[in-house]
Structure formats: structure tokens, C-alpha cells
Motif scaffolding. Structure first.
Motif, PDB file in Angstrom:
ATOM      1  N   LYS A 153      -7.615  -9.213 -21.433  1.00 34.40           N
ATOM      2  CA  LYS A 153      -7.961 -10.400 -22.212  1.00 34.40           C
ATOM      3  C   LYS A 153      -7.980 -10.045 -23.697  1.00 34.40           C
ATOM      4  CE  LYS A 153     -11.223 -14.253 -22.243  1.00 34.40           C
ATOM      5  NZ  LYS A 153     -10.129 -15.219 -22.211  1.00 34.40           N
ATOM      6  N   PRO A 154      -7.407 -10.892 -24.551  1.00 32.82           N
ATOM      7  CA  PRO A 154      -7.342 -10.544 -25.983  1.00 32.82           C
ATOM      8  C   PRO A 154      -8.719 -10.485 -26.625  1.00 32.82           C
ATOM      9  CG  PRO A 154      -6.651 -12.819 -25.610  1.00 32.82           C
ATOM     10  CD  PRO A 154      -6.776 -12.181 -24.261  1.00 32.82           C
ATOM     11  N   ASP A 155      -8.820  -9.648 -27.641  1.00 42.69           N
ATOM     12  CA  ASP A 155     -10.076  -9.516 -28.371  1.00 42.69           C
ATOM     13  C   ASP A 155     -10.435 -10.810 -29.090  1.00 42.69           C
ATOM     14  OD1 ASP A 155     -10.289  -6.874 -27.579  1.00 42.69           O
ATOM     15  OD2 ASP A 155      -9.171  -6.139 -29.324  1.00 42.69           O
ATOM     16  N   SER A 156      -9.389 -11.529 -29.530  1.00 40.30           N
ATOM     17  CA  SER A 156      -9.624 -12.790 -30.225  1.00 40.30           C
ATOM     18  C   SER A 156      -8.450 -13.723 -29.977  1.00 40.30           C
ATOM     19  CB  SER A 156      -9.808 -12.565 -31.731  1.00 40.30           C
ATOM     20  OG  SER A 156      -8.627 -12.015 -32.294  1.00 40.30           O
ATOM     21  N   VAL A 244      -2.750 -19.918 -20.010  1.00 40.44           N
ATOM     22  CA  VAL A 244      -2.019 -20.120 -18.750  1.00 40.44           C
ATOM     23  C   VAL A 244      -2.435 -19.077 -17.718  1.00 40.44           C
ATOM     24  CG1 VAL A 244       0.073 -18.738 -19.228  1.00 40.44           C
ATOM     25  CG2 VAL A 244       0.223 -20.805 -17.834  1.00 40.44           C
ATOM     26  N   VAL A 245      -2.694 -17.844 -18.141  1.00 38.33           N
ATOM     27  CA  VAL A 245      -3.160 -16.818 -17.198  1.00 38.33           C
ATOM     28  C   VAL A 245      -4.482 -17.243 -16.567  1.00 38.33           C
ATOM     29  CG1 VAL A 245      -4.033 -14.456 -16.996  1.00 38.33           C
ATOM     30  CG2 VAL A 245      -1.925 -14.895 -18.267  1.00 38.33           C
ATOM     31  N   GLN A 246      -5.400 -17.730 -17.393  1.00 37.46           N
ATOM     32  CA  GLN A 246      -6.699 -18.170 -16.876  1.00 37.46           C
ATOM     33  C   GLN A 246      -6.546 -19.398 -15.981  1.00 37.46           C
ATOM     34  OE1 GLN A 246      -9.277 -16.359 -17.355  1.00 37.46           O
ATOM     35  NE2 GLN A 246      -8.766 -15.120 -19.127  1.00 37.46           N
ATOM     36  N   LYS A 247      -5.618 -20.277 -16.317  1.00 37.77           N
ATOM     37  CA  LYS A 247      -5.424 -21.532 -15.585  1.00 37.77           C
ATOM     38  C   LYS A 247      -4.957 -21.289 -14.157  1.00 37.77           C
ATOM     39  CE  LYS A 247      -2.925 -25.940 -15.913  1.00 37.77           C
ATOM     40  NZ  LYS A 247      -4.100 -26.850 -15.937  1.00 37.77           N
ATOM     41  N   VAL A 248      -4.104 -20.268 -13.957  1.00 34.02           N
ATOM     42  CA  VAL A 248      -3.516 -20.056 -12.626  1.00 34.02           C
ATOM     43  C   VAL A 248      -4.124 -18.860 -11.906  1.00 34.02           C
ATOM     44  CG1 VAL A 248      -1.355 -21.094 -13.413  1.00 34.02           C
ATOM     45  CG2 VAL A 248      -1.593 -18.594 -13.446  1.00 34.02           C
ATOM     46  N   ALA A 249      -5.173 -18.272 -12.475  1.00 28.25           N
ATOM     47  CA  ALA A 249      -5.738 -17.032 -11.926  1.00 28.25           C
ATOM     48  C   ALA A 249      -6.176 -17.175 -10.480  1.00 28.25           C
ATOM     49  CB  ALA A 249      -6.919 -16.576 -12.789  1.00 28.25           C
ATOM     50  N   ASN A 250      -6.669 -18.345 -10.100  1.00 24.11           N
ATOM     51  CA  ASN A 250      -7.162 -18.535  -8.737  1.00 24.11           C
ATOM     52  C   ASN A 250      -6.091 -19.025  -7.774  1.00 24.11           C
ATOM     53  OD1 ASN A 250      -9.805 -17.811  -9.497  1.00 24.11           O
ATOM     54  ND2 ASN A 250     -10.231 -19.897 -10.193  1.00 24.11           N
ATOM     55  N   GLU A 251      -4.880 -19.236  -8.291  1.00 20.59           N
ATOM     56  CA  GLU A 251      -3.817 -19.810  -7.476  1.00 20.59           C
ATOM     57  C   GLU A 251      -2.741 -18.795  -7.105  1.00 20.59           C
ATOM     58  OE1 GLU A 251      -2.308 -23.082  -9.713  1.00 20.59           O
ATOM     59  OE2 GLU A 251      -4.288 -23.954 -10.051  1.00 20.59           O
ATOM     60  N   THR A 252      -2.714 -17.666  -7.761  1.00 22.31           N
ATOM     61  CA  THR A 252      -1.658 -16.692  -7.510  1.00 22.31           C
ATOM     62  C   THR A 252      -2.152 -15.288  -7.807  1.00 22.31           C
ATOM     63  OG1 THR A 252       0.567 -15.972  -8.186  1.00 22.31           O
ATOM     64  CG2 THR A 252      -0.759 -17.058  -9.852  1.00 22.31           C
ATOM     65  N   GLU A 253      -1.553 -14.310  -7.155  1.00 24.98           N
ATOM     66  CA  GLU A 253      -1.944 -12.916  -7.370  1.00 24.98           C
ATOM     67  C   GLU A 253      -1.365 -12.350  -8.656  1.00 24.98           C
ATOM     68  OE1 GLU A 253      -0.777 -10.731  -3.965  1.00 24.98           O
ATOM     69  OE2 GLU A 253      -2.207 -11.719  -2.619  1.00 24.98           O
ATOM     70  N   GLY A 254      -0.296 -12.967  -9.155  1.00 25.07           N
ATOM     71  CA  GLY A 254       0.332 -12.434 -10.357  1.00 25.07           C
ATOM     72  C   GLY A 254       1.268 -13.434 -10.990  1.00 25.07           C
ATOM     73  N   ILE A 255       1.743 -13.088 -12.168  1.00 23.81           N
ATOM     74  CA  ILE A 255       2.651 -13.934 -12.950  1.00 23.81           C
ATOM     75  C   ILE A 255       3.855 -13.104 -13.370  1.00 23.81           C
ATOM     76  CG2 ILE A 255       2.917 -15.256 -15.091  1.00 23.81           C
ATOM     77  CD1 ILE A 255      -0.035 -15.882 -14.980  1.00 23.81           C
ATOM     78  N   ARG A 256       5.019 -13.708 -13.294  1.00 22.39           N
ATOM     79  CA  ARG A 256       6.240 -13.022 -13.707  1.00 22.39           C
ATOM     80  C   ARG A 256       6.787 -13.624 -15.006  1.00 22.39           C
ATOM     81  NH1 ARG A 256      10.656 -13.146  -9.476  1.00 22.39           N
ATOM     82  NH2 ARG A 256      10.213 -15.371  -9.471  1.00 22.39           N
ATOM     83  N   VAL A 257       7.427 -12.787 -15.794  1.00 29.80           N
ATOM     84  CA  VAL A 257       8.193 -13.227 -16.956  1.00 29.80           C
ATOM     85  C   VAL A 257       9.553 -12.551 -16.844  1.00 29.80           C
ATOM     86  CG1 VAL A 257       8.367 -13.338 -19.455  1.00 29.80           C
ATOM     87  CG2 VAL A 257       6.115 -13.446 -18.374  1.00 29.80           C
ATOM     88  N   ALA A 274      -0.936  -7.376 -23.051  1.00 24.45           N
ATOM     89  CA  ALA A 274      -1.722  -8.206 -22.127  1.00 24.45           C
ATOM     90  C   ALA A 274      -1.815  -7.610 -20.729  1.00 24.45           C
ATOM     91  CB  ALA A 274      -1.116  -9.607 -22.057  1.00 24.45           C
ATOM     92  N   GLY A 275      -1.065  -6.532 -20.478  1.00 25.79           N
ATOM     93  CA  GLY A 275      -1.140  -5.884 -19.176  1.00 25.79           C
ATOM     94  C   GLY A 275       0.053  -6.118 -18.276  1.00 25.79           C
TER      95      GLY A 275
END
Length: 293
Positions: A153-156, A244-257, A274-275
Motif C-alpha cells: 500500500k502506498p505511503d501516500s 482498484v486493488v482495494q475494490k476487488v481485493a475480496n473478489e479475486t486472489e490477484g490482479i494481472r497487468v 506496488a508489489g
């Protein structure tokens, strides 16, 4: 052996999906998550033209296919190879080249100038086959994946950024913001054609749209993340990505780009910080259709 080639029909889709599963069973990347509806919708998104796509047959068995998409791309009528699959025991027989040669006159007839495709950089056999068919490498792409436990998570963030849903019409007005052309499957035209759910979030400052992110839940993928040139270095991309990461955190194990141009060091740095972890590289390859084979 004498193989039969033919153009396809949309009614062939159930057989195509079965052949897709057989052809990609041993693929470099696990494709088992793609179900019948997901692939069908992906091909709608890519604007696949079944009657310009090719199947290759051994008697009554479909043993390979090349799915051709069309659009106006970079200002010219262009085609894209959305998928080429050949069942394992039929590989190494020059069938990819036969399908490309078969479709080429039809593409030329309707004024198509170039045929593009994407191939994983480690897929040396496919790259060799495409080069033999006349394709050249034109761009390098990197692909990334984030698992939520690795998210930093970003510092700011930009606290002045108001984030709300926007439409495709809104982001069409932002095409001049691109520093490089998105890949075919991530283009704004592809976003517009998505037949199922898509999430488009715009970032606003004092009522002006200054950035946006497009997320496609079916493939768990961020398709676009873009900021207005005059608003960069203000943590707008960081804020949109975090949202968007926070929005889908409970719906998927990961996000791809997928398919970040390797020249885009700023986006790559943003994702890495961001990891997100690098997964694979891809080549974008192109064949000049206007020239005779």
C-alpha cells in the motif's frame, strides 16, 4: 498428409473451444482457467471475424485454427491473430504457415495492410513458425501479476482526487494521453466491445478528468491505467491503482497487468513498487499483408 483448410462460422464455436482446450493443454502459461463463455467473450472483445478465421482439418477432425480479428488500427485497416492453436501431434508440420497463406488473399481483398499477433518470448517454436511465415518482431511487452498478500500500500495518495465511474465515451476523449499504443487486446476499442462486466474508474480534480483505470473482472486484469500528461507526478496513477486493488481485493486472489511496453519505465516502476511481479514477456509481431508472400 493432405489437410483441408476452410473458413469458419460462429456456429463452429463449441468445436473451436474443444480444440482450443486440446491445443493449449500443454501451453507455457496455464490456460485451464478459461471457460467456454470467457473465451467467447474474449473473442468478442477482440472483434474476431469467424468468416475470416481459418480451421484446418484431418478428415472430420479440427486439428488447428487461426482466429482473425479486424479493426482500424493506428489509422489503417488491420488484422490481429487473436489465437492460433494446433493439437500437439500435428505441430511441426507447417500448419501455421498454411493457415496464414490461406487467409492472406481474403485480408488483401478487403484492404487489410498488416496482420499483428502476440507470442510469449519463451515460445521459441511458435516464434520460429511465425518468422517463417514472414512476421517480424515490432515491440516487446512485459506482463505482471499481483497477489493481494504481496500488495504494498502506498505511503501516500492524492487526497484531492475524486474517483467515480465513467463511461467508454469519457475515456475516448483521452486518447492523446497515450505515450505508446496499447496492445490490440487492451485498446480502447477492445474496452468498448467487452460484452460482460467492465469497471472504468475516472479520477477528477476540481471536476476535470485527469486519469482513469480500466479493470476487466473476467480476466482479473487492468487493461489501461492512464494519467493526463499535465498531471503526472501527482500520485494520480498510484491513487487509482490503490483504489482498484482495494475494490476487488475480496473478489479475486490477484490482479494481472498484461502487455506493458518495455520502454514504459514509469509504469513498470509503479507496478513493481506496488508489489506486482514480472511473469512473462511477449513479442508483438507483424506481417505486411500488402506484400505478396
Amino acid at each position: 498428409m493432405d489437410y483441408q483448410l476452410s473458413f469458419l462460422k460462429e456456429q463452429d464455436y463449441p468445436l473451436l473451444f474443444q480444440t482450443f482446450q486440446d491445443a493449449f493443454d500443454d501451453y507455457i502459461v496455464d490456460m485451464s482457467y478459461i471457460d467456454e463463455d470467457m473465451l467467447y467473450n474474449r473473442w468478442i472483445k477482440n472483434h474476431v471475424q469467424y468468416r475470416a478465421s481459418v480451421g484446418i482439418w484431418d478428415l472430420q477432425q479440427l486439428v488447428g485454427f487461426t482466429m482473425i480479428s479486424t479493426d482500424v488500427w493506428q489509422g489503417s485497416p488491420t488484422a490481429f491473430n487473436s489465437a492460433t492453436g494446433i493439437i500437439e501431434r500435428y505441430r511441426g508440420l507447417g500448419l501455421t504457415q498454411k493457415m496464414i497463406e490461406f487467409v492472406r488473399p481474403k485480408l488483401q481483398k478487403v484492404g487489410i495492410q498488416k496482420l499483428f499477433l502476440e507470442v510469449i518470448q519463451g515460445n521459441t517454436k511458435a516464434i520460429k513458425a511465425y518468422k517463417k511465415a514472414g512476421f517480424d518482431i515490432v515491440r516487446n511487452f512485459d506482463c505482471y501479476k499481483l497477489t493481494h498478500e504481496n500488495y504494498h500500500k502506498p505511503d501516500s495518495i492524492n487526497a484531492d482526487l475524486e474517483i467515480k465511474e465513467v463511461s467508454v465515451s469519457d475515456i475516448k476523449l483521452c486518447r492523446t494521453w497515450f505515450e505508446w499504443q496499447p496492445s490490440w487486446e487492451n485498446s480502447t476499442s477492445a474496452v468498448q466491445r467487452i460484452p460482460d462486466e467492465k469497471i472504468i474508474l475516472g479520477g477528477f480534480i476540481e471536476g476535470d478528468l485527469v486519469g482513469y483505470v480500466v479493470y476487466y473482472p473476467a480476466s482479473k486484469q487492468i487493461m489501461q491505467l492512464l494519467v493526463a500528461p499535465f498531471q503526472r507526478k501527482e500520485k494520480i496513477a498510484t491513487t487509482l491503482l490503490d483504489h482498484v486493488v482495494q475494490k476487488v481485493a475480496n473478489e479475486t486472489e490477484g490482479i494481472r497487468v498484461l502487455n506493458i511496453d518495455t520502454s514504459d519505465i514509469h509504469t513498470i516502476e509503479l507496478l513493481t513498487k506496488a508489489g506486482f511481479e514480472y511473469t512473462i514477456g511477449q513479442y508483438e509481431m507483424a506481417l505486411d499483408i500488402a506484400e505478396e508472400a
